[in-house]
Design a protein around this motif. Structure first.
Motif, short mmCIF file in Angstrom:
data_model
loop_
_atom_site.label_atom_id
_atom_site.label_comp_id
_atom_site.label_asym_id
_atom_site.label_seq_id
_atom_site.Cartn_x
_atom_site.Cartn_y
_atom_site.Cartn_z
N TRP A 24 0.70 -1.07 -0.06
CA TRP A 24 0.13 -0.13 -0.01
C TRP A 24 0.98 1.06 -0.06
CZ3 TRP A 24 -5.13 0.58 -0.63
CH2 TRP A 24 -5.93 -0.87 -0.65
N VAL A 27 -0.37 6.48 -11.14
CA VAL A 27 -1.74 6.10 -10.82
C VAL A 27 -2.74 7.30 -10.58
CG1 VAL A 27 -2.99 5.04 -8.77
CG2 VAL A 27 -0.88 4.06 -9.57
N MET A 48 -6.33 8.50 -8.92
CA MET A 48 -7.36 8.37 -7.76
C MET A 48 -8.39 9.20 -8.24
SD MET A 48 -4.30 8.04 -5.03
CE MET A 48 -3.38 8.56 -6.37
N ARG A 86 -11.82 5.40 -6.11
CA ARG A 86 -11.22 4.32 -7.12
C ARG A 86 -9.83 4.74 -7.44
NH1 ARG A 86 -16.69 1.80 -9.97
NH2 ARG A 86 -14.90 0.16 -10.66
N ALA A 87 -9.16 3.77 -7.78
CA ALA A 87 -7.61 4.09 -8.31
C ALA A 87 -7.65 3.31 -9.57
CB ALA A 87 -6.67 3.87 -7.60
N GLU A 142 -8.17 -1.28 -13.03
CA GLU A 142 -8.41 -0.73 -11.63
C GLU A 142 -7.37 -1.52 -10.63
OE1 GLU A 142 -12.57 -0.95 -10.21
OE2 GLU A 142 -11.88 0.28 -8.64
N CYS A 146 -7.78 0.66 -3.75
CA CYS A 146 -7.84 2.01 -3.08
C CYS A 146 -8.46 2.03 -2.00
CB CYS A 146 -8.57 2.91 -4.37
SG CYS A 146 -8.16 4.74 -3.80
N PHE A 205 -3.14 3.41 -2.33
CA PHE A 205 -3.54 2.52 -3.40
C PHE A 205 -2.56 1.37 -3.29
CE2 PHE A 205 -0.31 5.56 -5.02
CZ PHE A 205 0.67 4.61 -5.65
N ARG A 237 -4.26 -6.02 -6.48
CA ARG A 237 -5.62 -6.11 -6.05
C ARG A 237 -5.95 -7.49 -5.26
NH1 ARG A 237 -10.00 -4.70 -10.25
NH2 ARG A 237 -11.44 -4.32 -8.26
#
Ligand code: FES
Ligand SMILES: [Fe+2]
Length: 438
Positions: free
Chosen positions: A45, A70, A72, A81-82, A142, A145, A154, A158
């Motif tokens: 992160w 990135v 966001m 959302r990022a 995506e 985030c 972010f 994922r």
């Protein structure tokens, strides 16, 4: 009421070390930078920016790290959302400012447009594509985030832990005492610095250098390691060090002499300095009591949620792998080093300061003295042309010399004091993450 901060008993805070050698190569070799990119930076992160900059739907932040960028975006439902900041058409970078906002992100190359949820909404000549218009069929790639502590975070992975899991309950609950989400970022300076990012990390993972490099703070912060508290959260990779504030360094026989800064602090809190002449070590306890008694009426409302140590001491939380949050009673100093896009012997250094408003005052005390309580954007400076803060300048002055010395065939790997254990733990974790053990 004084809150106590107690870590869960199930988590050891002083784990053993293996003794892996910390040789110079990791600070300049391309193979290390490559392994770190693939196995570290793309799986942890990162702080992306200030949540306060995302007021309306479509407002965005960008953050560049390594060769990646990135974006966001604030969503219509209030969430953030990022996405990777690259157009799906031919890869042009979409957003070029660190803070901005628009109903749609518009690509500057062929004019494709994206909604804040990343969905492709408009292309030029839609009927010229095989299978018909690509609009509504493609979304920007995506990534994970979240928002915590007034900051947008972010993670390019994922499938990794949630932000809360990554922070760990002990660290998250402790840091929440300072209520960063109510603070304003009043200082944010960044620079491309000629040293590997881990040299900066090592520096913030020990306080052994303070008497040599920052002697000016020994009159108001007790940097004697026997008075410091160290906690190493091996499960998540973070660590914490507490130094007693408003107390001179116990390293010196003269420590009970009352110097001007402590006398001024006593007077500020309505205490007569005279009884503390020759007894300066007692200042801290006296000021804790005064802060408890009159803090709220003097405008320090945030103290009500904080413990006795938290309203006077300095807590340095180093979050794995590269961000230190130094919690002051009334603000937070964020110090971070990120990898350079191509040169392992450089890094991007960030120095931010976030502060609580005190009463109705429009001035706060920051790392460089009194500062206007106004939110600022990140300023990028050419290294050496402008200060990054007095203490940070002192730290970076030796970081550059260390980068040179680590190339020497005469350097055979570090010889660390016990109080530098966080450095050893950091590198052993990095060895495991990168899969390099030679
Ligand atoms: S690269 Fe973005 S519209 Fe062509
Ligand atoms: Fe330092």
């Amino acid at each position: 009421m004084a809150l106590s901060v107690k870590d869960s008993d199930s988590i050891p805070v002083d784990p053993p070390v293996r003794g892996d050698p910390i040789t110079g190569e990791r600070y300049y070799a391309a193979r290390w930078a490559e392994a770190e990119w693939n196995k570290l930076w793309t799986r942890v992160w990162h702080v992306g920016g200030m949540a306060a900059d995302l007021l309306d739907t479509g407002d965005f932040l960008t953050h560049n790290i390594g060769r990646e960028s990135v974006v966001m975006l604030r969503q219509a439902d209030g969430s953030v959302r990022a996405f990777y900041n690259a157009c799906l058409h031919r890869g042009y970078r979409l957003a070029w400012t660190e803070v901005g906002g628009a109903p749609q992100l518009v690509c500057g190359y062929h004019g494709w447009r994206y909604n804040p949820d990343g969905m492709l909404a408009h292309v030029q000549d839609p009927d010229d594509f095989p299978g018909g218009s690509p609009c509504g069929k493609h979304r920007l790639t995506e990534i994970a985030c979240d928002v915590w502590g007034g900051l947008v975070w972010f993670n390019m992975d994922r499938g990794g832990p949630s932000l809360r899991e990554w922070l760990g309950e002990n660290v998250a609950r402790h840091m929440e005492q300072w209520q960063m989400d109510k603070m304003t970022r009043v200082y944010a300076v960044s620079s491309n610095v000629p040293c590997n990012w881990k040299i900066v990390r090592d520096n913030f993972n020990e306080s052994y250098h303070l008497p040599t490099l920052h002697p000016q703070i020994s009159t108001v912060i007790n940097d004697d390691h026997t008075d410091c508290v160290f906690r190493i959260y091996a499960d998540v990779g973070h660590n914490m060090m507490r130094m007693k504030g408003l107390q001179p360094s116990a390293r010196y026989e003269t420590c009970n002499q009352l110097d001007v800064p402590l006398a001024q602090a006593l007077e500020y809190w309505g205490l007569d300095p005279a009884p503390f002449a020759g007894n300066a070590m007692a200042t801290r306890e006296a000021i804790i009591a005064r802060k408890r008694a009159v803090g709220a009426q003097m405008g320090y409302a945030h103290y009500a949620a904080m413990g006795d140590e938290e309203i006077v001491d300095y807590f340095h939380f180093t979050l794995w792998p590269n961000t230190t949050f130094t919690m002051w009673p009334d603000g937070v100093q964020i110090l971070r080093s990120e990898p350079h896009p191509s040169d392992p012997e450089r890094c991007i250094f960030d120095h931010w300061f976030m502060a609580h408003q005190i009463g109705g005052s429009d001035v706060v005390i920051g790392p460089n003295g009194p500062t206007s309580l106004q939110a600022v954007d990140r300023e990028h400076i050419v290294f050496g042309e402008k200060t990054l803060g007095e203490v940070a300048d002192q730290d970076l002055s030796v970081a550059i010399g260390q980068q040179l010395g680590l190339h020497s065939r005469g350097f055979r790997g570090g010889i660390l004091a016990n109080q530098e254990k966080r450095i050893q733990i950091f590198h052993e974790r990095l060895n495991d993450v990168c899969g390099i053990h030679d």
